[in-house]
Scaffold this motif. Structure first.
Motif, PDB file in Angstrom:
ATOM      1  N   GLU A   1       0.231  30.569  26.433  1.00 26.62           N
ATOM      2  CA  GLU A   1      -0.770  31.377  26.416  1.00 26.62           C
ATOM      3  C   GLU A   1      -0.865  32.285  25.224  1.00 26.62           C
ATOM      4  O   GLU A   1      -1.988  32.699  24.717  1.00 26.62           O
ATOM      5  N   GLU A   2       0.226  32.759  24.844  1.00 26.26           N
ATOM      6  CA  GLU A   2       0.519  33.559  23.617  1.00 26.26           C
ATOM      7  C   GLU A   2       1.838  33.199  23.022  1.00 26.26           C
ATOM      8  O   GLU A   2       2.619  32.452  23.697  1.00 26.26           O
ATOM      9  N   PRO A   3       1.757  33.495  21.589  1.00 25.69           N
ATOM     10  CA  PRO A   3       3.041  33.197  20.868  1.00 25.69           C
ATOM     11  C   PRO A   3       4.386  33.900  21.702  1.00 25.69           C
ATOM     12  O   PRO A   3       4.173  35.142  22.058  1.00 25.69           O
TER      13      PRO A   3
ATOM     14  N   TRP B   1       4.022  28.894  17.668  1.00 18.60           N
ATOM     15  CA  TRP B   1       4.131  29.436  18.955  1.00 18.60           C
ATOM     16  C   TRP B   1       5.227  30.238  19.375  1.00 18.60           C
ATOM     17  O   TRP B   1       5.500  30.785  20.434  1.00 18.60           O
TER      18      TRP B   1
END
Length: 340
Positions: free
Chosen positions: A256-258, A285
């Motif tokens: 959902e986020e790096p 990522w």
């Protein structure tokens, strides 16, 4: 393989490796145009040091001198000390000894310790750096005494250029009492070689996490871990606030986020794992990478060439290292990072 260990030639490079992997190290050095020569179990010599450190080398030293075993110990120690002083006339030294990591070599452990102490007493005490971990920052020279069957080889390398600061490259890690598997030691050894490690609050994604050996060690460092694996984790990790278990395939997972760190230790085909890691690099990522790549029974070096190409050219990973560490078996450890 020579029936007896051959003396190393001064000015050339001596490399150590895991027993049984001498042909793979020899092939790497030959491909690099380094004119290798097999000296004996675990020991391979080359004319020069390749631009890319050999993946199958645990350590590499430039040969200062080589002595046949059997001469009086006092004479041998004095000869070694004299050559070390000539080869490294100034600056701090880290003096170590090792034996080839083979049954025949390991039987010489006591002899190696005795040679080390005899040489140590013949060198200026104010030049000997006792804190090995300070070797790189102190600009010290690593001097290693390799006590092999029938031969004692003396070599040196600037600590800042050394593949390992452990004698013979044998970085033994203790298995924590609560470790879920021996995989924990592989991770600990990989992190030792990095200039920094996951810090408190950093986000780590652990692909193929089950049963949780790597996740467990990352949490112990204060990191927040997203553990991705369809299988269950050990009960000790269940319910920990800093562990999120995503029960799906590592190949299907999309973050959902790096993340700050990407970790991966999956028993899967090496090219497919490399392509997965390249996707993470290409899409931004993760910033740092630590992964374990399993190797096939044959064609290890051609596979590693493909893995390197995929990670760098297709994934954009930078400062890539590929090393078979002490706790690795039929596998190598990969580290890298990327910038945005």
């Amino acid at each position: 393989m020579p029936p007896d260990t051959l003396p190393a030639q001064p000015g050339r490079w001596l490399w150590t490796c895991r027993a049984g992997f001498e042909p793979h190290l020899f092939e790497e050095l030959a491909w690099a145009g380094a004119s290798p020569r097999m000296l004996g179990e675990v020991l391979v010599e080359s004319e020069k040091r390749p631009a890319e450190p050999p993946a199958f080398a645990r350590t590499g030293i430039r040969v200062v001198a080589s002595f046949l075993a059997g001469q009086p110990s006092e004479q041998l120690a004095q000869s070694i000390a004299s050559r070390v002083t000539e080869a490294v006339p100034t600056g701090p030294l880290v003096l170590q000894s090792f034996t080839p990591d083979s049954p025949a070599g390991n039987r010489l452990a006591d002899e190696a310790d005795a040679v080390l102490e005899a040489v140590r007493t013949r060198l200026p005490a104010d030049r000997l750096l006792e804190e090995t971990w300070r070797a790189r920052e102190s600009g010290a020279t690593l001097v290693e005494l390799c006590v092999a069957p029938g031969v004692v080889v003396v070599g040196s390398v600037p600590a800042r250029e050394a593949l390992s600061l452990s004698p013979g490259g044998r970085q033994r890690m203790r298995r924590p009492g609560d470790a879920a598997s021996r995989a924990a030691m592989k991770l600990e050894e990989a992190l030792v070689s990095l200039p920094f490690e996951p810090g408190r609050g950093e986000v780590c994604v652990d692909l193929g996490a089950a049963p949780g050996g790597w996740t467990q060690r990352l949490v112990a460092r204060g990191a927040r871990v997203i553990a991705v694996d369809p299988a269950k984790l050990i009960p000790e990790l269940a319910g920990l606030p800093r562990v999120e278990h995503i029960q799906e395939s590592a190949f299907a997972y999309t973050p959902e986020e790096p993340a700050d760190w990407l970790f991966c230790d999956m028993a899967w085909r090496p090219i497919e794992v490399a392509q997965l890691l390249a996707k993470w690099g290409r899409r931004g990522w993760a910033t740092h990478l630590v992964a374990n790549i399993k190797l096939p029974m044959k064609d290890k070096n051609p596979i590693l060439l493909r893995v390197r190409h995929i990670l760098v050219e297709e994934g954009g990973w930078q400062a890539l290292t590929i090393r078979q560490l002490y706790h690795d078996r039929d596998e190598v450890t990969v580290t890298a990072h990327r910038t945005s």
